[in-house]
Design a protein around this motif. Sequence first.
Motif, mmCIF file in Angstrom:
data_model
loop_
_atom_site.group_PDB
_atom_site.id
_atom_site.type_symbol
_atom_site.label_atom_id
_atom_site.label_comp_id
_atom_site.label_asym_id
_atom_site.label_seq_id
_atom_site.Cartn_x
_atom_site.Cartn_y
_atom_site.Cartn_z
ATOM 1 N N GLU A 25 0.834 -1.206 0.000
ATOM 2 C CA GLU A 25 0.000 0.000 0.000
ATOM 3 C C GLU A 25 0.865 1.252 0.000
ATOM 4 O O GLU A 25 0.550 2.229 -0.696
ATOM 5 N N GLU A 26 1.975 1.228 0.744
ATOM 6 C CA GLU A 26 2.885 2.377 0.765
ATOM 7 C C GLU A 26 3.534 2.584 -0.601
ATOM 8 O O GLU A 26 3.705 3.719 -1.046
ATOM 9 N N GLN A 27 3.896 1.483 -1.275
ATOM 10 C CA GLN A 27 4.473 1.595 -2.614
ATOM 11 C C GLN A 27 3.467 2.199 -3.589
ATOM 12 O O GLN A 27 3.810 3.073 -4.384
ATOM 13 N N ILE A 28 2.232 1.755 -3.535
ATOM 14 C CA ILE A 28 1.205 2.279 -4.434
ATOM 15 C C ILE A 28 0.945 3.748 -4.150
ATOM 16 O O ILE A 28 0.791 4.555 -5.069
ATOM 17 N N THR A 29 0.949 4.131 -2.881
ATOM 18 C CA THR A 29 0.781 5.545 -2.518
ATOM 19 C C THR A 29 1.930 6.374 -3.070
ATOM 20 O O THR A 29 1.725 7.469 -3.600
ATOM 21 N N ALA A 30 3.148 5.839 -2.991
ATOM 22 C CA ALA A 30 4.311 6.550 -3.519
ATOM 23 C C ALA A 30 4.237 6.668 -5.040
ATOM 24 O O ALA A 30 4.573 7.722 -5.605
ATOM 25 N N VAL A 31 3.791 5.617 -5.714
ATOM 26 C CA VAL A 31 3.627 5.663 -7.178
ATOM 27 C C VAL A 31 2.598 6.731 -7.542
ATOM 28 O O VAL A 31 2.821 7.543 -8.447
ATOM 29 N N ALA A 32 1.483 6.754 -6.823
ATOM 30 C CA ALA A 32 0.434 7.750 -7.097
ATOM 31 C C ALA A 32 0.969 9.166 -6.920
ATOM 32 O O ALA A 32 0.738 10.037 -7.765
ATOM 33 N N ALA A 33 1.692 9.401 -5.832
ATOM 34 C CA ALA A 33 2.238 10.740 -5.574
ATOM 35 C C ALA A 33 3.234 11.138 -6.656
ATOM 36 O O ALA A 33 3.244 12.286 -7.118
ATOM 37 N N THR A 34 4.060 10.203 -7.088
ATOM 38 C CA THR A 34 5.045 10.487 -8.135
ATOM 39 C C THR A 34 4.357 10.820 -9.451
ATOM 40 O O THR A 34 4.764 11.756 -10.153
ATOM 41 N N LEU A 35 3.312 10.075 -9.800
ATOM 42 C CA LEU A 35 2.593 10.358 -11.046
ATOM 43 C C LEU A 35 1.972 11.749 -11.039
ATOM 44 O O LEU A 35 1.999 12.450 -12.048
ATOM 45 N N VAL A 36 1.431 12.144 -9.897
ATOM 46 C CA VAL A 36 0.820 13.472 -9.789
ATOM 47 C C VAL A 36 1.889 14.554 -9.886
ATOM 48 O O VAL A 36 1.772 15.496 -10.671
ATOM 49 N N LEU A 37 2.964 14.413 -9.089
ATOM 50 C CA LEU A 37 3.998 15.455 -9.042
ATOM 51 C C LEU A 37 4.824 15.545 -10.326
ATOM 52 O O LEU A 37 5.112 16.642 -10.809
ATOM 53 N N ALA A 38 5.213 14.402 -10.871
ATOM 54 C CA ALA A 38 6.109 14.412 -12.019
ATOM 55 C C ALA A 38 5.392 14.562 -13.359
ATOM 56 O O ALA A 38 5.944 15.144 -14.284
ATOM 57 N N ALA A 44 -6.820 6.941 -10.959
ATOM 58 C CA ALA A 44 -8.056 6.487 -10.317
ATOM 59 C C ALA A 44 -7.847 5.102 -9.725
ATOM 60 O O ALA A 44 -8.486 4.736 -8.749
ATOM 61 N N ASP A 45 -6.923 4.320 -10.333
ATOM 62 C CA ASP A 45 -6.643 2.977 -9.850
ATOM 63 C C ASP A 45 -5.210 2.618 -10.206
ATOM 64 O O ASP A 45 -4.734 2.936 -11.303
ATOM 65 N N ILE A 46 -4.518 1.968 -9.272
ATOM 66 C CA ILE A 46 -3.166 1.469 -9.498
ATOM 67 C C ILE A 46 -3.147 0.022 -9.035
ATOM 68 O O ILE A 46 -3.533 -0.281 -7.912
ATOM 69 N N THR A 47 -2.677 -0.868 -9.929
ATOM 70 C CA THR A 47 -2.610 -2.288 -9.629
ATOM 71 C C THR A 47 -1.224 -2.799 -9.957
ATOM 72 O O THR A 47 -0.707 -2.524 -11.051
ATOM 73 N N ARG A 48 -0.624 -3.526 -9.030
ATOM 74 C CA ARG A 48 0.678 -4.136 -9.307
ATOM 75 C C ARG A 48 0.453 -5.262 -10.298
ATOM 76 O O ARG A 48 -0.471 -6.063 -10.149
ATOM 77 N N ILE A 49 1.302 -5.321 -11.346
ATOM 78 C CA ILE A 49 1.160 -6.352 -12.363
ATOM 79 C C ILE A 49 2.389 -7.261 -12.342
ATOM 80 O O ILE A 49 3.488 -6.824 -12.020
ATOM 81 N N PRO A 50 2.209 -8.540 -12.681
ATOM 82 C CA PRO A 50 3.316 -9.491 -12.640
ATOM 83 C C PRO A 50 4.189 -9.409 -13.886
ATOM 84 O O PRO A 50 4.158 -10.281 -14.747
ATOM 85 N N GLU A 51 4.933 -8.367 -14.022
ATOM 86 C CA GLU A 51 5.840 -8.163 -15.145
ATOM 87 C C GLU A 51 7.222 -7.869 -14.583
ATOM 88 O O GLU A 51 7.366 -7.425 -13.458
ATOM 89 N N GLY A 52 8.228 -8.077 -15.366
ATOM 90 C CA GLY A 52 9.586 -7.750 -14.947
ATOM 91 C C GLY A 52 10.146 -8.794 -13.997
ATOM 92 O O GLY A 52 9.436 -9.612 -13.431
ATOM 93 N N THR A 53 11.448 -8.759 -13.829
ATOM 94 C CA THR A 53 12.098 -9.714 -12.940
ATOM 95 C C THR A 53 12.717 -9.034 -11.737
ATOM 96 O O THR A 53 12.732 -9.599 -10.661
ATOM 97 N N ALA A 54 13.228 -7.832 -11.918
ATOM 98 C CA ALA A 54 13.879 -7.135 -10.817
ATOM 99 C C ALA A 54 13.232 -5.780 -10.550
ATOM 100 O O ALA A 54 13.811 -4.930 -9.899
ATOM 101 N N THR A 55 12.031 -5.595 -11.084
ATOM 102 C CA THR A 55 11.341 -4.320 -10.906
ATOM 103 C C THR A 55 9.906 -4.564 -10.460
ATOM 104 O O THR A 55 9.359 -5.635 -10.662
#
Length: 70
Positions: A25-38, A44-55
């Motif tokens: 939840e903290e990671q998703i909150t940080a992603v949301a804040a970064t998207l807004v600021l940057a 409206a919705d953020i979902t972790r997806i099973p992609e990547g190996t080290a990300t």
Amino acid sequence: MSTASHQPAPKPVAATSPHARIAQEEQITAVAATLVLAYGLHPADITRIPEGTATDNYAVVDQAGRRHPS
């Protein structure tokens, strides 16, 4: 006749600890804040997806309903 050896393996169920859920939840909150600021993108919705190996990768849906994989 079907035997257990011919059955597909069941998907493992990941046990999510309360600490892991809070961290996610903290990671998703940080992603949301970064998207807004940057980028000025208000998710409206953020979902972790099973992609990547080290990300950690997320699918983002903005207020207009557009999907943005990241």
